[in-house]
Write an enzyme that holds these catalytic residues in place. Structure first.
Site, PDB file in Angstrom:
ATOM      1  N   ARG A 192      -7.799   4.277   4.156  1.00 61.67           N
ATOM      2  CA  ARG A 192      -7.221   4.309   2.802  1.00 61.67           C
ATOM      3  C   ARG A 192      -6.978   5.715   2.268  1.00 61.67           C
ATOM      4  NH1 ARG A 192      -6.868   0.171   4.547  1.00 61.67           N
ATOM      5  NH2 ARG A 192      -7.540  -1.854   3.774  1.00 61.67           N
ATOM      6  N   SER A 244      -8.153  -4.456  -4.666  1.00 64.79           N
ATOM      7  CA  SER A 244      -9.554  -4.023  -4.605  1.00 64.79           C
ATOM      8  C   SER A 244      -9.754  -2.712  -5.345  1.00 64.79           C
ATOM      9  CB  SER A 244      -9.975  -3.824  -3.146  1.00 64.79           C
ATOM     10  OG  SER A 244      -9.995  -5.065  -2.497  1.00 64.79           O
ATOM     11  N   GLU A 321     -10.865   3.057  -4.881  1.00 69.47           N
ATOM     12  CA  GLU A 321      -9.647   3.057  -4.059  1.00 69.47           C
ATOM     13  C   GLU A 321      -8.432   3.224  -4.979  1.00 69.47           C
ATOM     14  OE1 GLU A 321      -9.443  -0.060  -1.077  1.00 69.47           O
ATOM     15  OE2 GLU A 321      -7.303  -0.300  -1.471  1.00 69.47           O
TER      16      GLU A 321
HETATM   17  C1  LIG Z   1      -3.058  -8.726  -5.197  1.00 65.64           C
HETATM   18  C2  LIG Z   1      -3.162  -7.408  -4.482  1.00 65.64           C
HETATM   19  C3  LIG Z   1      -3.609  -7.381  -3.163  1.00 65.64           C
HETATM   20  C4  LIG Z   1      -3.730  -6.153  -2.479  1.00 65.64           C
HETATM   21  N1  LIG Z   1      -4.156  -6.164  -1.190  1.00 65.64           N
HETATM   22  C5  LIG Z   1      -4.265  -4.998  -0.511  1.00 65.64           C
HETATM   23  C6  LIG Z   1      -4.688  -4.978   0.855  1.00 65.64           C
HETATM   24  O1  LIG Z   1      -4.974  -6.013   1.474  1.00 65.64           O
HETATM   25  N2  LIG Z   1      -4.769  -3.764   1.475  1.00 65.64           N
HETATM   26  C7  LIG Z   1      -4.454  -2.594   0.858  1.00 65.64           C
HETATM   27  O2  LIG Z   1      -4.527  -1.538   1.481  1.00 65.64           O
HETATM   28  N3  LIG Z   1      -4.042  -2.582  -0.440  1.00 65.64           N
HETATM   29  C8  LIG Z   1      -3.938  -3.745  -1.134  1.00 65.64           C
HETATM   30  N4  LIG Z   1      -3.522  -3.733  -2.444  1.00 65.64           N
HETATM   31  C9  LIG Z   1      -3.260  -2.456  -3.118  1.00 65.64           C
HETATM   32  C10 LIG Z   1      -1.773  -1.987  -3.078  1.00 65.64           C
HETATM   33  O3  LIG Z   1      -0.917  -3.089  -2.995  1.00 65.64           O
HETATM   34  C11 LIG Z   1      -1.510  -1.051  -1.915  1.00 65.64           C
HETATM   35  O4  LIG Z   1      -2.334   0.083  -2.025  1.00 65.64           O
HETATM   36  C12 LIG Z   1      -0.037  -0.604  -1.859  1.00 65.64           C
HETATM   37  O5  LIG Z   1       0.216  -0.053  -0.599  1.00 65.64           O
HETATM   38  C13 LIG Z   1       0.363   0.383  -2.953  1.00 65.64           C
HETATM   39  O6  LIG Z   1       1.772   0.547  -2.893  1.00 65.64           O
HETATM   40  P1  LIG Z   1       2.638   0.844  -4.212  1.00 65.64           P
HETATM   41  O7  LIG Z   1       4.041   1.057  -3.816  1.00 65.64           O
HETATM   42  O8  LIG Z   1       2.399  -0.213  -5.234  1.00 65.64           O
HETATM   43  O9  LIG Z   1       1.996   2.211  -4.678  1.00 65.64           O
HETATM   44  P2  LIG Z   1       1.635   2.719  -6.194  1.00 65.64           P
HETATM   45  O10 LIG Z   1       0.558   1.852  -6.707  1.00 65.64           O
HETATM   46  O11 LIG Z   1       2.907   2.763  -6.965  1.00 65.64           O
HETATM   47  O12 LIG Z   1       1.143   4.150  -5.867  1.00 65.64           O
HETATM   48  C14 LIG Z   1      -0.070   4.341  -5.167  1.00 65.64           C
HETATM   49  C15 LIG Z   1      -0.140   5.808  -4.723  1.00 65.64           C
HETATM   50  O13 LIG Z   1       0.893   6.067  -3.763  1.00 65.64           O
HETATM   51  C16 LIG Z   1       1.716   7.137  -4.197  1.00 65.64           C
HETATM   52  N5  LIG Z   1       3.092   6.855  -3.792  1.00 65.64           N
HETATM   53  C17 LIG Z   1       3.828   5.748  -4.031  1.00 65.64           C
HETATM   54  N6  LIG Z   1       5.056   5.871  -3.480  1.00 65.64           N
HETATM   55  C18 LIG Z   1       5.098   7.088  -2.896  1.00 65.64           C
HETATM   56  C19 LIG Z   1       6.099   7.830  -2.181  1.00 65.64           C
HETATM   57  N7  LIG Z   1       7.332   7.326  -1.928  1.00 65.64           N
HETATM   58  N8  LIG Z   1       5.778   9.077  -1.747  1.00 65.64           N
HETATM   59  C20 LIG Z   1       4.543   9.620  -1.965  1.00 65.64           C
HETATM   60  N9  LIG Z   1       3.558   8.979  -2.639  1.00 65.64           N
HETATM   61  C21 LIG Z   1       3.844   7.730  -3.093  1.00 65.64           C
HETATM   62  C22 LIG Z   1       1.552   7.180  -5.708  1.00 65.64           C
HETATM   63  O14 LIG Z   1       1.815   8.478  -6.215  1.00 65.64           O
HETATM   64  C23 LIG Z   1       0.098   6.778  -5.869  1.00 65.64           C
HETATM   65  O15 LIG Z   1      -0.721   7.902  -5.684  1.00 65.64           O
HETATM   66  C24 LIG Z   1      -3.395  -4.938  -3.146  1.00 65.64           C
HETATM   67  C25 LIG Z   1      -2.937  -4.972  -4.473  1.00 65.64           C
HETATM   68  C26 LIG Z   1      -2.824  -6.193  -5.132  1.00 65.64           C
HETATM   69  C27 LIG Z   1      -2.307  -6.208  -6.542  1.00 65.64           C
END
Ligand SMILES: Cc1cc2nc3c(=O)[nH]c(=O)nc-3n(C[C@H](O)[C@H](O)[C@H](O)COP(=O)(O)OP(=O)(O)OC[C@H]3O[C@@H](n4cnc5c(N)ncnc54)[C@H](O)[C@@H]3O)c2cc1C
Length: 338
Positions: A192, A244, A321
């Site tokens: 992570r 999480s 996380e």
């Molecule tokens: C119901 C649910 C279930 C989930 N299950 C999991 C799971 O099983 N495993 C898991 O790992 N996570 C899980 N997550 C957490 C989340 O979905 C992941 O961490 C996901 O990959 C985040 O992606 P995002 O585009 O929403 O990022 P954001 O939440 O928008 O951003 C997260 C971070 O990434 C950075 N970021 C985003 N896009 C870019 C880019 N293009 N370049 C550089 N930095 C960037 C942001 O600046 C920030 O620091 C879950 C979330 C929910 C709501």
């Protein structure tokens, strides 16, 4: 860089954003969706958080490159957001520029044993594509909300697998606007985490290697994973959340396995905890859901309470996380982004 220099740089960049008004941004970035005082609650899966000074939404690499290029040449600091599924925004919001890089389309190019995907693509659409095409390696991303960029930044995954396992290289834009290609092995991927979270670079696209998988078996596996997720996780349309809260616990010996933070939380009584409108999800002690009247500060205070309970019971420090954006009462640092 010394602490004071860093501070000065931060102040000068904040001043730069204050001196800019919306007209400036619109002139610099014609054709790009720019909103002033946009409520960030509309752009995170928690549906919480106040406004940012300026929200710039990009849904294609050329828009992102133009936007980041203009912001960096004018010295304006910004944060990058994907699907907002791993970020808690404070109630006061964020007094700066937020660049969203999100699309509802999967944009992919395949060549021999590699495929390149734009970072704004939805992660689950990528997982579905690979399952359907019989490409192995990304099944663990099935059903994870957010974008490919967000998943790479935080090395998302499940069941002991993570997206970096099959990542070859990433195209990044740095804080000076320079674009570079980086081999995945140089980006400090671990459970992570990646160096990208600290470097402030923006992921534009990513190249994956494609192994051979069995289409029918992978589609079956996909259905199985989606069923488990639907049973264990909140339905976001009913119980908004950001997944999480805490990272699982790293093994204490090379032979050991990572332990679920949820188990420690459950043993410490987290399932009965709530603060204001925030409550721990009844089926998963490591997830907080938004109830009626919930504020971002309620969530932050509940997260604190959960961590304290585990510390008291097991003398174990849980590590968050999810990332915080904006100011929270009781938090020493302004947010996790700088
Ligand atoms: C119901 C649910 C279930 C989930 N299950 C999991 C799971 O099983 N495993 C898991 O790992 N996570 C899980 N997550 C957490 C989340 O979905 C992941 O961490 C996901 O990959 C985040 O992606 P995002 O585009 O929403 O990022 P954001 O939440 O928008 O951003 C997260 C971070 O990434 C950075 N970021 C985003 N896009 C870019 C880019 N293009 N370049 C550089 N930095 C960037 C942001 O600046 C920030 O620091 C879950 C979330 C929910 C709501």
């Amino acid at each position: 860089m010394t602490e004071s220099l860093e501070g000065e740089l931060h102040v000068s960049r904040c001043m730069a954003v204050c001196e800019h008004d919306m007209a400036d941004f619109s002139e610099l970035l014609p054709g790009i969706d720019i909103r002033e005082n946009a409520p960030l609650s509309g752009y995170t899966t928690f549906k919480l958080g106040g406004p940012c000074r300026c929200l710039i939404s990009c849904s294609a690499p050329d828009e992102l490159i133009r936007t980041v290029g203009s912001l960096t040449t004018t010295g304006v600091k910004f944060v990058i957001l994907g699907g907002g599924s791993n970020v808690l925004v404070s109630d006061a919001g964020y007094d700066g520029v937020v660049v969203r890089f999100v699309s509802d389309r999967l944009s992919i190019e395949r060549e021999d044993h590699f495929f390149e995907v734009t970072a704004c693509s939805p992660l689950d659409k990528l997982a579905e594509f690979t399952a359907r095409e019989g490409i192995s390696g990304l099944m663990s991303c099935t059903g994870i909300p957010g974008t490919v960029g967000g998943a790479i930044a935080g090395n998302a995954g499940a069941w002991g697998e993570q997206i970096a396992d099959v990542l070859q290289s990433v195209t990044l834009m740095d804080e000076t606007g320079a674009v570079r290609e980086a081999d995945a092995s140089t980006l400090g991927f671990a459970y992570r985490r990646s160096d990208i979270q600290q470097s402030g670079e923006t992921i534009i696209s990513a190249c994956f290697s494609s192994g051979n998988g069995d289409r029918a078996k992978q589609m079956e596996e996909r259905a199985r994973i989606l069923k488990i997720r639907a049973e264990k996780h909140p339905d976001l349309s009913v119980d908004p959340c950001i997944g999480s809260i805490f990272r699982n616990i790293e093994p204490t010996s090379a032979a050991g396995r990572r332990q679920a933070a949820g188990w420690f939380l459950e043993e410490a009584g987290a399932l009965d905890m709530r603060v204001g409108g925030a409550r721990v999800f009844e089926k998963h002690a490591n997830i907080v859901v938004k109830g009626e009247g919930c504020t971002a500060q309620d969530v932050r205070d509940l997260v604190e309470q959960m961590a304290h309970a585990v510390k008291d019971r097991f003398d174990l420090e849980l590590k968050r996380e999810v990332r915080y954006l904006g100011e929270f009462e009781g938090e020493e640092h302004r947010d996790d982004f700088f």
